[in-house]
Design a protein around this motif. Structure first.
Motif, mmCIF file in Angstrom:
data_model
loop_
_atom_site.group_PDB
_atom_site.id
_atom_site.type_symbol
_atom_site.label_atom_id
_atom_site.label_comp_id
_atom_site.label_asym_id
_atom_site.label_seq_id
_atom_site.Cartn_x
_atom_site.Cartn_y
_atom_site.Cartn_z
ATOM 1 N N ASN A 50 -0.693 -7.154 0.385
ATOM 2 C CA ASN A 50 -0.620 -7.173 -0.760
ATOM 3 C C ASN A 50 -0.454 -5.281 -1.404
ATOM 4 N N ARG A 51 1.059 -5.306 -1.849
ATOM 5 C CA ARG A 51 0.755 -3.754 -2.727
ATOM 6 C C ARG A 51 0.301 -3.328 -3.175
ATOM 7 N N SER A 52 -1.048 -4.436 -3.991
ATOM 8 C CA SER A 52 -1.625 -3.776 -4.563
ATOM 9 C C SER A 52 -3.020 -3.385 -4.706
ATOM 10 N N LEU A 53 -2.597 -3.587 -2.725
ATOM 11 C CA LEU A 53 -3.664 -2.906 -2.115
ATOM 12 C C LEU A 53 -3.802 -1.244 -1.730
ATOM 13 N N HIS A 54 -2.118 -1.007 -1.454
ATOM 14 C CA HIS A 54 -2.210 0.109 -0.470
ATOM 15 C C HIS A 54 -2.248 1.345 -1.834
ATOM 16 N N GLU A 55 -3.658 1.417 -1.843
ATOM 17 C CA GLU A 55 -4.292 2.375 -2.387
ATOM 18 C C GLU A 55 -5.273 3.300 -1.385
ATOM 19 N N PRO A 56 -5.454 4.611 -1.245
ATOM 20 C CA PRO A 56 -6.231 5.207 -0.640
ATOM 21 C C PRO A 56 -7.782 4.454 -0.192
ATOM 22 N N MET A 57 -8.669 4.024 -0.805
ATOM 23 C CA MET A 57 -9.938 3.351 -0.654
ATOM 24 C C MET A 57 -9.931 2.632 -0.522
ATOM 25 N N TYR A 58 -8.929 1.480 0.253
ATOM 26 C CA TYR A 58 -8.002 0.017 0.798
ATOM 27 C C TYR A 58 -7.724 0.437 2.573
ATOM 28 N N MET A 59 -6.768 1.507 1.944
ATOM 29 C CA MET A 59 -6.501 2.364 3.333
ATOM 30 C C MET A 59 -7.498 2.061 4.615
ATOM 31 N N PHE A 60 -8.587 3.199 4.314
ATOM 32 C CA PHE A 60 -10.051 3.633 4.301
ATOM 33 C C PHE A 60 -10.448 2.689 4.968
ATOM 34 N N ASN A 131 -4.958 11.219 -7.444
ATOM 35 C CA ASN A 131 -3.650 10.692 -6.739
ATOM 36 C C ASN A 131 -2.645 12.214 -6.486
ATOM 37 N N SER A 132 -3.046 13.309 -6.843
ATOM 38 C CA SER A 132 -2.187 14.107 -6.373
ATOM 39 C C SER A 132 -3.037 15.168 -5.183
ATOM 40 N N ARG A 133 -4.989 15.034 -5.356
ATOM 41 C CA ARG A 133 -5.766 15.248 -4.379
ATOM 42 C C ARG A 133 -5.457 14.218 -2.895
ATOM 43 N N MET A 134 -5.289 13.061 -3.080
ATOM 44 C CA MET A 134 -5.769 11.819 -2.499
ATOM 45 C C MET A 134 -3.927 11.309 -2.360
ATOM 46 N N THR A 135 -2.913 12.076 -1.762
ATOM 47 C CA THR A 135 -1.582 11.582 -1.511
ATOM 48 C C THR A 135 -1.580 9.664 -0.112
ATOM 49 N N SER A 136 -0.524 9.671 0.632
ATOM 50 C CA SER A 136 -0.899 9.115 1.233
ATOM 51 C C SER A 136 -0.601 9.982 2.299
ATOM 52 N N LYS A 137 0.135 11.341 2.273
ATOM 53 C CA LYS A 137 0.393 11.381 3.793
ATOM 54 C C LYS A 137 -1.510 12.035 3.824
ATOM 55 N N LYS A 138 -1.647 12.810 2.741
ATOM 56 C CA LYS A 138 -3.395 13.049 3.322
ATOM 57 C C LYS A 138 -4.026 12.014 4.220
ATOM 58 N N VAL A 139 -4.086 10.953 3.324
ATOM 59 C CA VAL A 139 -4.670 9.446 3.554
ATOM 60 C C VAL A 139 -4.580 9.418 5.167
ATOM 61 N N VAL A 140 -3.123 9.651 5.571
ATOM 62 C CA VAL A 140 -2.976 9.600 7.526
ATOM 63 C C VAL A 140 -3.520 10.486 8.471
ATOM 64 N N ALA A 141 -3.774 11.728 7.454
ATOM 65 C CA ALA A 141 -4.359 12.905 8.248
ATOM 66 C C ALA A 141 -5.430 13.259 8.352
ATOM 67 N N LEU A 142 -6.193 12.468 7.516
ATOM 68 C CA LEU A 142 -7.562 12.578 7.464
ATOM 69 C C LEU A 142 -7.724 11.095 8.034
ATOM 70 N N ILE A 143 -7.343 10.263 8.190
ATOM 71 C CA ILE A 143 -7.462 8.927 9.292
ATOM 72 C C ILE A 143 -7.151 9.277 11.098
ATOM 73 N N ALA A 144 -6.023 10.269 10.955
ATOM 74 C CA ALA A 144 -5.275 9.965 11.959
ATOM 75 C C ALA A 144 -6.362 11.725 13.031
ATOM 76 N N ALA A 145 -6.782 12.449 12.260
ATOM 77 C CA ALA A 145 -7.761 14.122 12.596
ATOM 78 C C ALA A 145 -9.302 13.114 13.091
ATOM 79 N N ALA A 146 -9.890 12.294 12.562
ATOM 80 C CA ALA A 146 -11.031 11.406 12.618
ATOM 81 C C ALA A 146 -10.492 10.690 13.791
ATOM 82 N N LEU A 147 -9.674 10.361 14.472
ATOM 83 C CA LEU A 147 -9.296 9.597 15.699
ATOM 84 C C LEU A 147 -9.442 10.622 16.875
#
Length: 308
Positions: A50-60, A131-147
């Motif tokens: 669902n594209r409507s859920l492609h937001e940082p909170m739902y990706m986390f 939106n400028s602070r929590m970009t999609s690239k930052k979301v991916v980077a945070l998840i990858a760094a945590a892992l």
């Protein structure tokens, strides 16, 4: 004295002979495992499709569900096999693999909860800049760094334990535990203890302090804001705080079992406490987030009742 590399297996001493009741336990735990798989896979698919859920909170959230799914799949099949088995042993490589899976799961869970609290902090305290602070690239980077951090920290822990000289091979739990192996050592364990305590306090205590700080800032904004702001904060933050509290209880029970003598505690209670740690998040999070977050709840209802 024997080196851990010379030990061929460990014996799990927390299991007890319960006769035919083992089959009932097997069915109950298998049912729980199937629930975990179905609930987490369903919510991952819902978020991804669902594209409507492609937001940082739902990706986390998707990362959280994926972590719990991987951890359950790495631990429950072994647990089910041990329940039906008459000999409760585990090979050394599989034992350390279990520790890697278990501790990485705990690390990743805490890291993700901390990232989610930071995400809610930005969304509520800085809505115009979110939106400028929590970009999609930052979301991916945070998840990858945590892992990466989760696996690296556990890798060091395992490498220190694998080099110890052991005086026994009996682990009084239903699965392998790093600190229990350290307690079997005849050699000096000061480095293991120092790293273990540093690891525990910097990870668990540090992340909990970070989470509490972000929610303190969120509460300040809520009390000074409008009624709508307070309602939004409550609806999005309550599931997260409930999840944190639930997982903290599970970790507390696990630490108590590892650090203190549990020989006087009935085996069945120790198994229940271990099961609580394994199931507290994989079962709890799909329910609490699926029921409390409006977007997920509405989409799930539409899928279940066939409304597009």
């Amino acid at each position: 004295m024997i080196n851990s590399s010379q030990v061929s297996y460990f014996t799990l001493g927390a299991y007890t002979d319960i006769g035919l009741l083992r089959y009932l336990c097997f069915i109950i735990i298998m049912f729980i495992y199937c629930l975990i798989i179905c609930a987490n896979v369903f919510l991952i698919v819902v978020i991804c499709m669902n594209r409507s859920l492609h937001e940082p909170m739902y990706m986390f959230l998707c990362s959280l569900f994926a972590t719990e799914l991987c951890a359950s799949s790495g631990l429950f099949p072994f647990l089910l096999l041990q329940i039906l088995s008459d000999v409760h042993t585990v090979s050394v490589p599989l034992c350390f693999l279990q520790i890697l899976c278990l501790y990485s799961y705990a690390n990743m869970e805490f890291f993700t909860l901390a990232i989610m609290s930071y995400d809610r902090y930005l969304a509520i305290c800085f809505p115009l800049q979110y939106n400028s602070r929590m970009t999609s690239k930052k979301v991916v980077a945070l998840i990858a760094a945590a892992l990466l951090l989760a696996v690296l920290e556990v890798g060091v822990l395992i490498s220190l334990s694998a080099s110890l000289q052991l005086c026994g091979n009996i682990i009084n739990k239903v699965y392998c535990d790093n600190y229990t192996i350290v307690r079997l050592a005849c050699s000096d364990t000061s480095v293991n203890n120092i790293y273990g305590m540093t690891y525990m306090f910097t990870l668990i205590l540090g992340l909990i302090i970070l989470i509490l700080y972000t929610y303190f800032r969120i509460l300040r904004v809520c009390f000074s804001g409008s009624k709508q702001t307070r309602q939004k904060a409550v609806s999005t933050c309550t599931p997260h705080l409930a999840s944190l509290l639930n997982f903290s209880f599970g970790c507390f029970f696990e630490i108590v079992q590892s650090r203190f003598d549990m020989s006087r505690v009935p085996n069945i209670l120790r198994i229940i406490l271990s099961l609580y740690f394994l199931t507290c998040q994989p079962l709890f999070n799909p329910v609490i987030y699926g029921l409390n977050l409006t977007k997920i709840r509405v989409i799930c209802k539409n899928l279940v009742f066939g409304r597009m």
